[in-house]
Design a protein around this motif. Sequence first.
Motif, PDB file in Angstrom:
ATOM      1  N   LEU A 263       0.829  -1.203   0.000  1.00 36.05           N
ATOM      2  CA  LEU A 263       0.000   0.000   0.000  1.00 36.05           C
ATOM      3  C   LEU A 263       0.863   1.252   0.000  1.00 36.05           C
ATOM      4  CD1 LEU A 263      -2.715  -0.907   2.662  1.00 36.05           C
ATOM      5  CD2 LEU A 263      -2.971  -0.908   0.186  1.00 36.05           C
ATOM      6  N   HIS A 264       0.433   2.236  -0.756  1.00 39.01           N
ATOM      7  CA  HIS A 264       1.128   3.528  -0.749  1.00 39.01           C
ATOM      8  C   HIS A 264       0.096   4.629  -0.565  1.00 39.01           C
ATOM      9  CE1 HIS A 264       4.954   1.904  -2.110  1.00 39.01           C
ATOM     10  NE2 HIS A 264       4.258   1.122  -2.899  1.00 39.01           N
ATOM     11  N   SER A 265       0.485   5.653   0.161  1.00 42.72           N
ATOM     12  CA  SER A 265      -0.426   6.781   0.299  1.00 42.72           C
ATOM     13  C   SER A 265       0.382   8.060   0.157  1.00 42.72           C
ATOM     14  CB  SER A 265      -1.120   6.725   1.653  1.00 42.72           C
ATOM     15  OG  SER A 265      -0.155   6.668   2.674  1.00 42.72           O
ATOM     16  N   ILE A 266      -0.327   9.182   0.126  1.00 38.71           N
ATOM     17  CA  ILE A 266       0.357  10.471   0.056  1.00 38.71           C
ATOM     18  C   ILE A 266       0.230  11.111   1.424  1.00 38.71           C
ATOM     19  CG2 ILE A 266       0.553  12.647  -1.179  1.00 38.71           C
ATOM     20  CD1 ILE A 266      -0.995  11.384  -3.492  1.00 38.71           C
ATOM     21  N   GLU A 267       1.341  11.508   1.984  1.00 36.34           N
ATOM     22  CA  GLU A 267       1.309  12.138   3.310  1.00 36.34           C
ATOM     23  C   GLU A 267       0.481  13.415   3.275  1.00 36.34           C
ATOM     24  OE1 GLU A 267       2.360  10.977   6.238  1.00 36.34           O
ATOM     25  OE2 GLU A 267       2.732   9.177   5.064  1.00 36.34           O
ATOM     26  N   GLY A 268      -0.072  13.776   4.426  1.00 36.60           N
ATOM     27  CA  GLY A 268      -0.793  15.042   4.536  1.00 36.60           C
ATOM     28  C   GLY A 268      -2.144  15.015   3.852  1.00 36.60           C
ATOM     29  N   THR A 269      -2.778  16.189   3.822  1.00 38.53           N
ATOM     30  CA  THR A 269      -4.096  16.293   3.201  1.00 38.53           C
ATOM     31  C   THR A 269      -4.087  17.449   2.203  1.00 38.53           C
ATOM     32  OG1 THR A 269      -4.706  17.568   5.152  1.00 38.53           O
ATOM     33  CG2 THR A 269      -5.521  15.326   5.051  1.00 38.53           C
ATOM     34  N   PRO A 270      -5.017  17.449   1.251  1.00 38.66           N
ATOM     35  CA  PRO A 270      -5.085  18.560   0.302  1.00 38.66           C
ATOM     36  C   PRO A 270      -5.274  19.882   1.050  1.00 38.66           C
ATOM     37  CG  PRO A 270      -6.522  16.766  -0.399  1.00 38.66           C
ATOM     38  CD  PRO A 270      -6.051  16.429   0.973  1.00 38.66           C
ATOM     39  N   PRO A 271      -4.708  20.972   0.514  1.00 37.00           N
ATOM     40  CA  PRO A 271      -4.708  22.234   1.262  1.00 37.00           C
ATOM     41  C   PRO A 271      -6.063  22.927   1.287  1.00 37.00           C
ATOM     42  CG  PRO A 271      -3.728  22.540  -0.885  1.00 37.00           C
ATOM     43  CD  PRO A 271      -4.000  21.071  -0.750  1.00 37.00           C
ATOM     44  N   ASP A 272      -6.162  23.861   2.195  1.00 39.02           N
ATOM     45  CA  ASP A 272      -7.323  24.734   2.297  1.00 39.02           C
ATOM     46  C   ASP A 272      -7.207  25.776   1.189  1.00 39.02           C
ATOM     47  OD1 ASP A 272      -9.237  26.501   2.963  1.00 39.02           O
ATOM     48  OD2 ASP A 272      -8.503  26.917   4.991  1.00 39.02           O
ATOM     49  N   LEU A 273      -8.195  25.842   0.320  1.00 40.72           N
ATOM     50  CA  LEU A 273      -8.064  26.711  -0.852  1.00 40.72           C
ATOM     51  C   LEU A 273      -8.382  28.173  -0.564  1.00 40.72           C
ATOM     52  CD1 LEU A 273      -9.300  24.409  -3.734  1.00 40.72           C
ATOM     53  CD2 LEU A 273      -6.979  24.987  -3.064  1.00 40.72           C
ATOM     54  N   VAL A 274      -8.761  28.479   0.659  1.00 36.28           N
ATOM     55  CA  VAL A 274      -8.899  29.886   1.024  1.00 36.28           C
ATOM     56  C   VAL A 274      -7.500  30.481   1.181  1.00 36.28           C
ATOM     57  CG1 VAL A 274      -9.694  31.484   2.807  1.00 36.28           C
ATOM     58  CG2 VAL A 274     -11.147  29.577   2.102  1.00 36.28           C
ATOM     59  N   ASP A 275      -6.607  29.655   1.681  1.00 37.45           N
ATOM     60  CA  ASP A 275      -5.243  30.104   1.914  1.00 37.45           C
ATOM     61  C   ASP A 275      -4.277  29.021   1.422  1.00 37.45           C
ATOM     62  OD1 ASP A 275      -3.075  31.489   2.827  1.00 37.45           O
ATOM     63  OD2 ASP A 275      -3.246  30.721   4.885  1.00 37.45           O
ATOM     64  N   PRO A 276      -4.168  28.884   0.093  1.00 35.71           N
ATOM     65  CA  PRO A 276      -3.339  27.794  -0.435  1.00 35.71           C
ATOM     66  C   PRO A 276      -1.848  28.022  -0.154  1.00 35.71           C
ATOM     67  CG  PRO A 276      -4.146  29.173  -2.224  1.00 35.71           C
ATOM     68  CD  PRO A 276      -4.774  29.680  -0.979  1.00 35.71           C
ATOM     69  N   PRO A 277      -1.058  26.954  -0.142  1.00 30.69           N
ATOM     70  CA  PRO A 277       0.373  27.090   0.122  1.00 30.69           C
ATOM     71  C   PRO A 277       1.044  27.979  -0.927  1.00 30.69           C
ATOM     72  CG  PRO A 277      -0.296  24.775   0.104  1.00 30.69           C
ATOM     73  CD  PRO A 277      -1.452  25.561  -0.386  1.00 30.69           C
ATOM     74  N   SER A 278       2.108  28.643  -0.538  1.00 28.69           N
ATOM     75  CA  SER A 278       2.848  29.482  -1.484  1.00 28.69           C
ATOM     76  C   SER A 278       3.595  28.588  -2.458  1.00 28.69           C
ATOM     77  CB  SER A 278       3.837  30.352  -0.706  1.00 28.69           C
ATOM     78  OG  SER A 278       4.736  29.503  -0.010  1.00 28.69           O
ATOM     79  N   GLY A 279       4.081  29.186  -3.519  1.00 30.00           N
ATOM     80  CA  GLY A 279       4.875  28.441  -4.494  1.00 30.00           C
ATOM     81  C   GLY A 279       4.071  27.318  -5.117  1.00 30.00           C
ATOM     82  N   CYS A 280       4.660  26.149  -5.180  1.00 31.73           N
ATOM     83  CA  CYS A 280       3.938  24.991  -5.707  1.00 31.73           C
ATOM     84  C   CYS A 280       2.961  24.521  -4.640  1.00 31.73           C
ATOM     85  CB  CYS A 280       4.924  23.874  -6.035  1.00 31.73           C
ATOM     86  SG  CYS A 280       4.100  22.308  -6.385  1.00 31.73           S
TER      87      CYS A 280
END
Lengths: 318, 410
Positions: A263-280
């Motif tokens: 099994l593989h997963s992606i760490e973390g959760t999708p960001p909050d789109l009100v305040d998305p992460p900077s850069g990528c």
Amino acid sequence: METLLKAEDLSVHYSTKRGYVHALDGINLAIGRGETLGIVGETGSGKSTFAKAILGILPPKSRIEGRLQFHETDLARIDAEYFRRIRGKDIALIFQDPMTRLNPLMRIEDHFVETIKAHESVSESEARARAVTALTSMRVPESRIRNYPHEFSGGMRQRIMIALALVLKPSLLVADEPTTSLDVIVEAQILEILEDLKRISSMSLVLITHNLGIVAEVCDRVAVLYAGKLAELGPVEDIFARPIHPYTRLLLRSIISLDTKELHSIEGTPPDLVDPPSGCRFHPRCPYAQPVCAEQVPPFVEFRSGQPASCLFGKDFL
Amino acid sequence: MLEVEDLVVHYPVKTSFLQRLFSREKLSVHAVDGVSLTLRSGEILGLVGESGCGKTTVGRAILKLVEPTSGMIRFEGIDVTRAKEADFRSLRRRIQIIFQDPHASLNPAMTIGRAIGHPLKIHGLASNDREVRDNVLRVMREVGLTPEEQLFDKYPGDLSGGQKQRAVIARAIILKPRLIVADEPVAMLDMSVRARVLELMLDLKTKYDLTYVFITHDLATARFLCDRIAIMYLGRIVEFGPVKRIYESPKHPYTRALLNAIPVPDPKRRAPKILPRGEVPDAVYPPAGCRFHPRCPAVLTTCGWEGRDFIDYLEERRLNPEKVQRDEEILGPLDEWWARGFQAGRKIGEEDATQLIEHVRSILTEAQPQMNQAVRDVSIRDRQITVEFHDPDLLGQKEVEGRLVECLLY
């Protein structure tokens, strides 16, 4: 291939109590005539917003920017009245749940008559005849044409909805998770119908799904959305065999198929789109992230012919 | 650990007063119709099938959330179906359930910490609030709901889908159960999160020495996770055995159909599929004989052909533009045809009876040969044309290459 629909720097913002949600941000892609484009992404990736923008059914408090060229028309500029003329006729839609499209108080036949007469001036009997043709081509017997939606099984309802969407011979069909509520065998039946349609008509299909297996089975090209941004775009064989964007890689690796050994997963959760992460926007979850990824917004550029991606280190993944 | 013997669960169909007045027939949904299975301590048993196959009802019957119509469920030697409420309290502590929708499983007005600690209070297993809190924080760490101190006072609405499902799992394990019934625990989660929740379930299994009944429609996840699986169709187990054997060489045509229908996430392996026709029929009227027979690609003459299969065939023919006209002319409107058990027929009026009977015989030769061969007789009596089928062969479970299969092919 002749282009049917082209999104140029397409952005959609929703206004909420907490601020602007950047549901789609600078999308660039084109759909060719007769092509099937898969749009994949997780919850909140903007894939349904894209469908709504094409169909002119964005919620009232949203703002659309950029261009969305369909034939001679920029769908990002036209008003609701103009959209009503196009929708159903040139661009049709099938939803996840057919019951949201079919009126429970209306006979199947009347759905067709209403749709046809809304766009074309034809006689009642002509409209009915076309309804019969459309339904029998989807293997719904004529004897059931006067039944109500609840009298049909789930798969049959989905076929009725497809028949209804196609009755005016649209050049573009948008299917938003068309098989998600169906069982695996009926799902395969519906996908087969969609594939047959592609073979016999030059209709283009935008297939929105979270199921990468479906994409692999029916799409020509695939667009991977992450947090409102286009992460990667390309022919389905290339995306599955040689993904460039780390998100695409991880997403493909997270598929649980009959061949899954680990099994593989992606760490973390999708960001909050009100305040998305900077850069990528993917950098907080990206195992390959460098400090620069938090600062620079990666451009959406071609790394392989026909396969653009938005990753600063895209060429390292070739 | 758990034995289910000939479990039957029928749900009554709600009918109106008038319907009850004029019809003596009591309608019921045959959700589970004779299911037997055993669960070994420490294993993961998959109940797999499409919606309406009865997998969820079996799961609920194990927890006594539904009352079985007949049959027996024994958990660690205790008869669950006959257990008194007081005995059942202690049973509930040892059997827990995780539902599909984590959002609906958590009270939106209760903080995560309180929700997870709630079972301790209900069962009176903590002497004071301090003890509850300590226990909850420990379990939260174990399921990866961290930072636990901060999340303790959050409401379900503040959590992501994956986090909510972790909270539900935490609530299930806080009582240290022996058995967990997990009903589609990852179906509503995004692909990128599913793996982590499944891994968590596997970790907890080792740590707490758990046994799982894993209910799913997803054959790929079941293959990865389960030790043994039961493939269910319309209230029956059609194939039951070790995962390895079933996936490597499925025996029941339904199992084969399911495996064949799964989308393959590899564009290079695209291939046309042989799919069963139609959909799962209404569980109020399950088909005779093998319930899969109307859709089965490997159907035999003896599988259970009955009156309504003939009506379905007539309907199917009306989709064919070459056949529709003549059929309509001679056979008349479809709604004049009836089906009862192994017979189908219609009243005949003034029309030419010989022509009718000949046409019925001739269209039967155009039908699937197995159906045609199953016809006992086409006759006209008392101004009725009747098509009658042979009785099906008796169906039972057989051991085939290390698994049980319920199919006349074997």
